[in-house]
Write a protein that holds these residues in place. Sequence first.
Motif, PDB file in Angstrom:
ATOM      1  N   LEU A  44      31.724  23.639  28.087  1.00 56.64           N
ATOM      2  CA  LEU A  44      32.790  23.397  27.118  1.00 56.64           C
ATOM      3  C   LEU A  44      34.147  23.354  27.813  1.00 56.64           C
ATOM      4  CD1 LEU A  44      31.598  25.725  24.216  1.00 56.64           C
ATOM      5  CD2 LEU A  44      31.344  23.251  24.399  1.00 56.64           C
ATOM      6  N   ARG A  45      34.148  23.081  29.120  1.00 52.74           N
ATOM      7  CA  ARG A  45      35.400  23.013  29.859  1.00 52.74           C
ATOM      8  C   ARG A  45      36.315  22.006  29.189  1.00 52.74           C
ATOM      9  NH1 ARG A  45      37.589  25.570  32.907  1.00 52.74           N
ATOM     10  NH2 ARG A  45      35.846  26.528  33.919  1.00 52.74           N
TER      11      ARG A  45
ATOM     12  N   ALA B 243      34.794  27.529  27.954  1.00 53.35           N
ATOM     13  CA  ALA B 243      35.701  27.137  26.870  1.00 53.35           C
ATOM     14  C   ALA B 243      37.042  27.845  26.997  1.00 53.35           C
ATOM     15  CB  ALA B 243      35.073  27.462  25.514  1.00 53.35           C
TER      16      ALA B 243
ATOM     17  N   LYS C 277      37.527  22.234  26.357  1.00 49.25           N
ATOM     18  CA  LYS C 277      37.344  22.285  24.904  1.00 49.25           C
ATOM     19  C   LYS C 277      37.974  23.573  24.413  1.00 49.25           C
ATOM     20  CE  LYS C 277      34.719  18.647  24.860  1.00 49.25           C
ATOM     21  NZ  LYS C 277      35.191  17.363  24.468  1.00 49.25           N
ATOM     22  N   ARG C 278      38.582  23.503  23.250  1.00 47.51           N
ATOM     23  CA  ARG C 278      39.227  24.679  22.681  1.00 47.51           C
ATOM     24  C   ARG C 278      38.379  25.237  21.549  1.00 47.51           C
ATOM     25  NH1 ARG C 278      45.033  22.239  21.696  1.00 47.51           N
ATOM     26  NH2 ARG C 278      43.736  20.424  21.385  1.00 47.51           N
ATOM     27  N   VAL C 279      38.286  26.560  21.514  1.00 53.11           N
ATOM     28  CA  VAL C 279      37.535  27.265  20.481  1.00 53.11           C
ATOM     29  C   VAL C 279      38.473  28.272  19.832  1.00 53.11           C
ATOM     30  CG1 VAL C 279      35.594  28.815  20.023  1.00 53.11           C
ATOM     31  CG2 VAL C 279      35.359  27.004  21.738  1.00 53.11           C
TER      32      VAL C 279
ATOM     33  N   GLY D   8      36.351  29.734  31.393  1.00 53.63           N
ATOM     34  CA  GLY D   8      37.504  29.239  30.657  1.00 53.63           C
ATOM     35  C   GLY D   8      38.567  30.321  30.554  1.00 53.63           C
TER      36      GLY D   8
END
Length: 97
Positions: free
Chosen positions: A32-33, A57, A35-37, A88
């Motif tokens: 999920l690099r 993430a 990518k924002r969670v 992340g």
Amino acid sequence: LSVANPLGVAGILWPLAISLPLHLLDHPPTPLRNKRVLCLGAGLGLEGLALAAFAGADVTLTDLPAVLPNIRRNVRLNADVLARPGAGSVAVEALAW
């Protein structure tokens, strides 16, 4: 992970919160690099910490202001894992939802 009982439900390590990190360990996720969670009502922050550490993430952990010191403590306690290559980032913010 610091569990803080005076925080009520936000200080409980719920059984379901353990299942995501265990699943990520057994089944490496698609990275999920970049990518924002956003975690709403992060409580102890375990799920978001796992997504940052094992999936790469960029996670924002949110909860009520009274809960944030314990979340920040848990981020500090896991700084070595979050510093590993491929991990992340984790940010902590107040959010009354």
